[in-house]
Structure formats: structure tokens, C-alpha cells
Scaffold this active site. Sequence first.
Site, PDB file in Angstrom:
ATOM      1  N   GLY A 189      93.027  24.185-100.862  1.00  0.00           N
ATOM      2  CA  GLY A 189      92.677  22.988-100.100  1.00  0.00           C
ATOM      3  C   GLY A 189      91.400  23.190 -99.291  1.00  0.00           C
ATOM      4  O   GLY A 189      90.567  22.286 -99.181  1.00  0.00           O
ATOM      5  N   THR A 190      91.247  24.381 -98.736  1.00  0.00           N
ATOM      6  CA  THR A 190      90.053  24.658 -97.924  1.00  0.00           C
ATOM      7  C   THR A 190      88.792  24.504 -98.771  1.00  0.00           C
ATOM      8  O   THR A 190      87.800  23.908 -98.332  1.00  0.00           O
ATOM      9  CB  THR A 190      90.145  26.092 -97.346  1.00  0.00           C
ATOM     10  N   ASN A 224      99.204  18.021 -90.688  1.00  0.00           N
ATOM     11  CA  ASN A 224     100.038  19.160 -91.053  1.00  0.00           C
ATOM     12  C   ASN A 224     100.975  19.592 -89.930  1.00  0.00           C
ATOM     13  O   ASN A 224     102.034  20.136 -90.178  1.00  0.00           O
ATOM     14  CB  ASN A 224      99.164  20.354 -91.475  1.00  0.00           C
ATOM     15  N   GLN A 267      98.708  17.573 -97.326  1.00  0.00           N
ATOM     16  CA  GLN A 267     100.120  17.470 -96.931  1.00  0.00           C
ATOM     17  C   GLN A 267     100.834  16.293 -97.585  1.00  0.00           C
ATOM     18  O   GLN A 267     102.034  16.100 -97.363  1.00  0.00           O
ATOM     19  CB  GLN A 267     100.237  17.359 -95.407  1.00  0.00           C
ATOM     20  N   SER A 269      96.286  20.701-102.701  1.00  0.00           N
ATOM     21  CA  SER A 269      96.463  22.144-102.867  1.00  0.00           C
ATOM     22  C   SER A 269      97.843  22.396-103.470  1.00  0.00           C
ATOM     23  O   SER A 269      98.855  21.913-102.945  1.00  0.00           O
ATOM     24  CB  SER A 269      96.346  22.804-101.491  1.00  0.00           C
ATOM     25  N   HIS A 279      99.958  24.921-103.654  1.00  0.00           N
ATOM     26  CA  HIS A 279     101.057  25.669-103.008  1.00  0.00           C
ATOM     27  C   HIS A 279     101.805  24.827-101.976  1.00  0.00           C
ATOM     28  O   HIS A 279     102.816  25.273-101.434  1.00  0.00           O
ATOM     29  CB  HIS A 279     100.562  26.982-102.398  1.00  0.00           C
ATOM     30  N   THR A 293      84.940  31.036-113.712  1.00  0.00           N
ATOM     31  CA  THR A 293      86.011  31.010-114.714  1.00  0.00           C
ATOM     32  C   THR A 293      87.293  30.508-114.060  1.00  0.00           C
ATOM     33  O   THR A 293      87.648  30.918-112.965  1.00  0.00           O
ATOM     34  CB  THR A 293      86.214  32.422-115.315  1.00  0.00           C
ATOM     35  N   CYS A 296      97.231  28.259 -89.985  1.00  0.00           N
ATOM     36  CA  CYS A 296      95.971  28.945 -89.688  1.00  0.00           C
ATOM     37  C   CYS A 296      95.807  29.211 -88.203  1.00  0.00           C
ATOM     38  O   CYS A 296      95.005  30.041 -87.833  1.00  0.00           O
ATOM     39  CB  CYS A 296      94.801  28.114 -90.192  1.00  0.00           C
TER      40      CYS A 296
HETATM   41  N1  PLP Z   1      94.329  20.622 -95.115  1.00  0.00           N
HETATM   42  C1  PLP Z   1      95.561  20.501 -94.612  1.00  0.00           C
HETATM   43  C2  PLP Z   1      96.008  19.207 -94.017  1.00  0.00           C
HETATM   44  C3  PLP Z   1      96.441  21.588 -94.651  1.00  0.00           C
HETATM   45  O1  PLP Z   1      97.677  21.472 -94.146  1.00  0.00           O
HETATM   46  C4  PLP Z   1      95.993  22.809 -95.236  1.00  0.00           C
HETATM   47  C5  PLP Z   1      96.865  23.993 -95.229  1.00  0.00           C
HETATM   48  O2  PLP Z   1      97.749  24.134 -94.394  1.00  0.00           O
HETATM   49  C6  PLP Z   1      94.695  22.866 -95.762  1.00  0.00           C
HETATM   50  C7  PLP Z   1      93.894  21.749 -95.688  1.00  0.00           C
HETATM   51  C8  PLP Z   1      94.170  24.110 -96.394  1.00  0.00           C
HETATM   52  O3  PLP Z   1      94.793  24.316 -97.639  1.00  0.00           O
HETATM   53  P1  PLP Z   1      94.791  25.763 -98.316  1.00  0.00           P
HETATM   54  O4  PLP Z   1      95.781  26.588 -97.589  1.00  0.00           O
HETATM   55  O5  PLP Z   1      95.205  25.527 -99.737  1.00  0.00           O
HETATM   56  O6  PLP Z   1      93.397  26.278 -98.216  1.00  0.00           O
END
Ligand code: PLP
Length: 406
Positions: free
Chosen positions: A73-74, A152, A180, A200, A202, A238, A326
Amino acid sequence: MDPVIYFDNNATTRLAPEALEAMQPYLTGLYGNPSSIHGFGSQVARKIQAAREQVAILLGAADPVEIVFTSCGTEGDNAAIRGILDSQPDKRHIVTTQVEHPAVLSLCQHLEKKGYRVTWLRVDGNGMLDLDELKDSLTDDTALVSIMYANNETGVIFPIEAIGEIVKARGIPFHVDAVQVAGKMPLNLKQTPVDLLTISAHKFHGPKGVGALYVRRGITFRPFLVGGHQERGRRGGTENVAGIVGMGKAAELALKDKPEEERRVRALRDRLEKSLLESCPDSRVNGDNEMRLSNTLNMSFKFLEGEAILVLLDQYGICASTGSACTAGSAEPSHVLRAMGVPPDWIQGAVRFSLSCYTTEEEVLSVNQKVPSIVQRLSGLSALGKLAKKQELKRGDHGDQVGARR
Ligand code: PLP
């Protein structure tokens, strides 16, 4: 049986066994490079294409070509924001909110230092945005609006359709962090005024290390990772083949039995919420009651430390969180709760419980039993602490004590 009682699904989720099974051949025998000309590689490329279709269906995208696979996601958030800014170098204004995930928040703070002007939209006590403030913030210099779909930490859902209409009426590119939301709520990007959207794997029972960025057809977007021609030149490198295959399977599973599954999870979450509010006198829920993800419960316990509650829950094998994965471990109170104006007595005592389709009634019962006794125990300690402090002040020992309390 699970070794843990897992209530931290907004941090990450368990990999669905079906996704693992789908991934396995691509971690062993089918190791060809999808960019290769030979058949051994091109069968892998076809599997990636199938996963792209599965993800496009999950998002309700018009065309699988709109899906770009990423590593997380990042990366999706960074690629969207930087990709759009790079394609309009003459525009220097970004609009976002005070409650974004660090993937957007830290990037926008960094861009601010590099000379961009950033409007940080505020939220009210329920965590909701003021759409008039959004409207007033847009200018001819606005390069991009980036707003999350659901928070989140609190699960608060923003009205993305209404926001998109305001933003698109001004012809401004609109990015949505839906990390989310994917797999929890239905998405229909064919009919939603959104240009770019991040997800994302996971977070919806897919593997870690893979995500996707939706880029609406016709949007000019410069690649963030420049390299080979993978992903039609929109993301070099890749591909994480097994990860992509697992994400495709997780996307397919997320659509199965969705309304019933959502109702079941919401009922469990509501039962947990009601019971904890009843059994813990100094407790409150953070975040709007209606516009909230069905799996998320963010509660504050007055005068207590959320981290102390988590440590004691951990002794029973119960996993929860104070908020964003995070920022967990940092002493700073949550930026989301601060933006909502949660009072100081309550802000440190926040705990987030996030459920999933694997959460059981027994697990909810177990949390319902353990939390009140933990809260009672910590409240006793906190009352004793206050009494000791009072006695010290009475003895005239104030200077250092007041400082230490800060
Ligand atoms: N954006 C939101 C709203 C999230 O909750 C998260 C992860 O907690 C992310 C972005 C980042 O995702 P990733 O952990 O896959 O980098």
C-alpha cells in the site's frame, strides 16, 4: 486451533489457505520470468493477467488494464502521488487530510519541505470531513487531492463519491487510499469519480509484499519505479508472481458471501462494543457510529495507557493495537485522535480491536471477559499512582514530580 486470539486485522490479516495453495506452484516449479518469450515464462504471464482480472472485478474497474501491481500500500500511495505531481510540474498544491496513514501523511510532509503547498483538511469529533472546507481549498494550482476511504485507526469512512464529485468538477486528479476498504466494502470504480486508488493484499487475506494501484484509463501518470517495461511501463521490476497470484485469489474470495459475512462481522463487533461499554465504566468509542467499517472498534479507557492494556492482553494471547501498525511503539499520541480533538484524559488510553471473517464468537467472548478485569486492575494502579503523587506534593516535593509527569 489458533495460537493467538487475533483482533489486529487492520494491521494485517491471516493468509487465506486458498491463496497459499494458489501461490505454491509459482514458488516452486513454475518459476519462469513472465517477461520471457518462451512458453515456460508466458504461462506465468497469463496467470498474472488472470490475477489482474480478479483484482479488477474486486474493484469494479472497467478494464483490467487499469490495475498496476505494486509491492504494498505504501508503494501504491507514493506511486500515485508522485506520479501525478510529476505529470504536472507547474502545479504546486496538494489537498489531503490530517488523518491519513503515514504512507500519505509523511510523503506530503516531505513534499511540503520540498516547496509544495499542502492543505491539511480537518476532521470533527466523529472523525468526519467538512466538504465545504474541501471545496474552498481547491485552486487552479491544485495538482492532486489524496484522501483515504476509511481510516485505519478508527474505521471512519469518508464519503468518497461526494468528495470525488467536488474534486472532478474542478478537473483535478483524485487519489484514494482504499487499503482498509478493499475486501471489506463493495467497490464500483466504473461509477465512482476516482482516478487512482491504492490497495494492499495483506489487508484482505492475501500475502504481504504485494498491492495494486488502480489508474483510470486516460489518466496521465509518470512511473514511480523506472526500469523495465513491466506493467506496461507503469512500474518497472520483475513481478512478485506468487504474491500477485495470491492477491488475485484473495480478491476472488473477498467477493464470496460478502453481504452475509459483513453482517456477521458487524454483529460480532457490535456485541464486543456494547459489552465493553457496559462493563468498563470510563470507556468511550472513538469514531462515527454509522460511517464506520464493520470490523473496527476503537475504544478509549479514561486515564489509562493503551499500551499497558495491550501488554496485559498479550499475556492471554489476545492481539490488539493502539492504532496504526506504523506508529505502534511510539510514545506520541495518535495523530488521528488528536485531529478529532479526543480529550487528553482519553487519548492515551485508546485500543483498537479489528475483526475479520475468521473471528469467532468464542474469541469475542474471551476479549469481553479479559478486558474489564485488565481495565479494573490498571485503574486501581492509576488511582494509587495519583494518591502517591498527591502525598508527595503535600510533602512539598513538587518541582521534579510535576516535571516528571510531563
Ligand atoms: N494506507 C492505509 C490506510 C493503511 O492502513 C496502510 C497499512 O496499515 C497502508 C496505507 C500501508 O500499506 P502497506 O502496509 O501495504 O504498505
